[in-house]
Motif scaffolding. Structure first.
Motif, short mmCIF file in Angstrom:
data_model
loop_
_atom_site.label_atom_id
_atom_site.label_comp_id
_atom_site.label_asym_id
_atom_site.label_seq_id
_atom_site.Cartn_x
_atom_site.Cartn_y
_atom_site.Cartn_z
N PRO A 41 81.99 -5.99 -58.04
CA PRO A 41 81.92 -6.04 -59.51
C PRO A 41 80.49 -6.26 -60.01
O PRO A 41 80.10 -5.72 -61.05
N PHE A 42 79.71 -7.03 -59.26
CA PHE A 42 78.33 -7.31 -59.67
C PHE A 42 77.51 -6.01 -59.71
O PHE A 42 76.69 -5.81 -60.62
N VAL A 43 77.75 -5.13 -58.73
CA VAL A 43 77.02 -3.86 -58.68
C VAL A 43 77.41 -2.98 -59.85
O VAL A 43 76.57 -2.35 -60.49
N GLN A 44 78.70 -2.95 -60.15
CA GLN A 44 79.16 -2.18 -61.31
C GLN A 44 78.52 -2.70 -62.59
O GLN A 44 78.06 -1.94 -63.44
N LYS A 45 78.48 -4.00 -62.72
CA LYS A 45 77.92 -4.62 -63.92
C LYS A 45 76.45 -4.26 -64.10
O LYS A 45 75.98 -4.02 -65.23
N GLY A 77 73.73 -16.32 -46.65
CA GLY A 77 72.99 -15.90 -47.83
C GLY A 77 72.39 -14.52 -47.74
O GLY A 77 71.79 -14.02 -48.70
N PHE A 78 72.55 -13.86 -46.58
CA PHE A 78 71.93 -12.55 -46.39
C PHE A 78 72.94 -11.42 -46.19
O PHE A 78 72.57 -10.32 -45.79
N GLU A 82 76.20 -11.44 -50.73
CA GLU A 82 75.35 -12.56 -51.13
C GLU A 82 73.98 -12.09 -51.60
O GLU A 82 73.45 -12.57 -52.61
N PHE A 83 73.42 -11.11 -50.90
CA PHE A 83 72.09 -10.64 -51.26
C PHE A 83 72.11 -9.92 -52.61
O PHE A 83 71.26 -10.17 -53.48
N VAL A 84 73.09 -9.05 -52.78
CA VAL A 84 73.20 -8.32 -54.05
C VAL A 84 73.39 -9.28 -55.22
O VAL A 84 72.74 -9.16 -56.26
N GLU A 85 74.28 -10.23 -55.04
CA GLU A 85 74.59 -11.14 -56.14
C GLU A 85 73.49 -12.15 -56.41
O GLU A 85 73.56 -12.90 -57.39
N SER A 86 72.44 -12.15 -55.58
CA SER A 86 71.29 -13.02 -55.84
C SER A 86 70.33 -12.38 -56.84
O SER A 86 69.42 -13.04 -57.34
N LYS A 87 70.54 -11.11 -57.15
CA LYS A 87 69.64 -10.38 -58.04
C LYS A 87 70.04 -10.56 -59.50
O LYS A 87 70.26 -9.60 -60.25
N THR A 88 70.11 -11.80 -59.91
CA THR A 88 70.58 -12.11 -61.27
C THR A 88 69.60 -11.70 -62.36
O THR A 88 69.98 -11.59 -63.53
N ASP A 89 68.34 -11.47 -61.99
CA ASP A 89 67.35 -11.08 -62.99
C ASP A 89 67.39 -9.58 -63.30
O ASP A 89 66.70 -9.10 -64.20
N PHE A 90 68.22 -8.85 -62.56
CA PHE A 90 68.35 -7.41 -62.79
C PHE A 90 69.18 -7.21 -64.06
O PHE A 90 70.25 -7.80 -64.22
#
Length: 339
Positions: A41-45, A77-78, A82-90
């Motif tokens: 879902p994070f990638v879709q968002k 965390g890797f 986990e890695f994708v969802e760490s990109k909150t500034d995107f």
């Protein structure tokens, strides 16, 4: 969208869990991590790309069957998740999401042995295409068939009868006299060697892995520079790079690494002293870069060791002359028309 829609139409059915039918294969191990990432879902968002319900179901069906698929979701965390969802500034995507991977294959993957005593296979291709030449010359050397001219300039690859053979509308395409079709040059090379000319594909697992490694490099990181940045612009297949000199240096570095990885310790070819399908894949690409028009327009000069490698390999190919003469459309002839 087009790429994954075509992928679904080529390999995914409504009744089979796996890409090859009812059996988990290395194709699933290769594909699933990418589709898993798209299913988040994070990638879709963030991207506005939404995986189709069928491909989402594919991911959900496959993951429990892969014993270690948990590393995709949790790995200190890797993991992918986990890695994708760490990109909150995107930034979030604004607009309507695009659904990718729509469509289904009309039938499960074909099964059974390759046609025996094949003599009339077709390689749908163009002789100025280095990727196509790999498959054409291998088929000719194996005595199983010849080129069927597919004129991309006239849109032959977009006609319904061609799209029925491959949704990806690309060349080369192998079509057996029994109607069996397979695309992508390395897949075609493996199919031909495995079934009709086993001497081109070593029996030793370690030697075979080296051949596969060399071909993968020639389809990936080396191809991206050697073809796309060096001879494709001269052939008018791609736009010139912003910094030709830098691309030339990158290409020389990659070829130096190729030599050290596969041609060291006196080795003549990737698998030793005899050619393998690695040469059928690599040589047309290198040969294209050796043409005078390419050197003249790009300043790129093929290293002497690679020139010798190409010359030695072509000498062992029964139909190596196809690279130089094909009714005005061979790699050499086409390059000369660009001088």
């Amino acid at each position: 969208k087009e790429a994954l829609d075509n992928f679904a139409k080529a390999f995914v059915t409504s009744g089979s869990k796996f890409l090859a039918g009812d059996q988990l294969t290395i194709a699933d191990y290769k594909v699933m991590p990418f589709l898993f990432g798209l299913s988040l879902p994070f990638v879709q968002k963030k991207s506005g790309v939404k995986l189709s319900p069928r491909l989402t179901q594919y991911v959900q069906d496959i993951m429990p069957l892969m014993k270690t698929s948990g590393i995709l979701t949790s790995n200190g965390g890797f993991s992918v998740k986990e890695f994708v969802e760490s990109k909150t500034d995107f930034p979030d995507f604004v607009g309507t999401p695009v659904v990718v991977g729509e469509g289904l294959a009309s039938a499960v993957a074909p099964k059974g042995a390759a046609k025996k005593d094949e003599k009339s296979a077709k390689i749908h291709a163009m002789p100025a295409s280095a990727n196509s030449v790999a498959a054409i010359v291998c088929a000719m050397d194996a005595g199983i068939g010849n080129m069927e001219f597919c004129n991309l300039m006239e849109g032959a690859h977009m006609k319904p009868e061609y799209l029925a053979k491959t949704a990806f509308h690309q060349i080369p395409l192998f079509e057996g006299s029994d109607g069996y079709c397979v695309a992508e040059s390395t897949a075609i090379l493996r199919y031909i060697a495995t079934n009709y000319m086993p001497s081109l594909y070593p029996a030793s697992p370690k030697e075979k892995a080296m051949v596969d490694w060399a071909m993968d490099l020639m389809s990936g990181s080396i191809y991206d520079v050697l073809a796309v940045k060096i001879f494709y612009p001269v052939f008018a297949f791609a736009a010139p790079p912003a910094d030709q000199k830098a691309e030339n240096e990158t290409c020389l570095d990659l070829l130096d690494k190729f030599e050290k990885a596969f041609l060291s310790n006196g080795k003549k070819f990737v698998a030793g002293n005899s050619i393998s399908i690695a040469e059928y894949k690599a040589v047309p690409l290198m040969f294209a870069c050796m043409q005078p028009s390419v050197e003249k327009k790009t300043g790129f000069k093929m290293p002497a060791r690679m020139v010798k490698y190409v010359e030695d390999a072509m000498a062992q190919m029964k139909n190596g002359s196809f690279l130089s003469s094909a009714g005005g459309y061979s790699i050499k002839e086409y390059a000369a028309s660009k001088e």
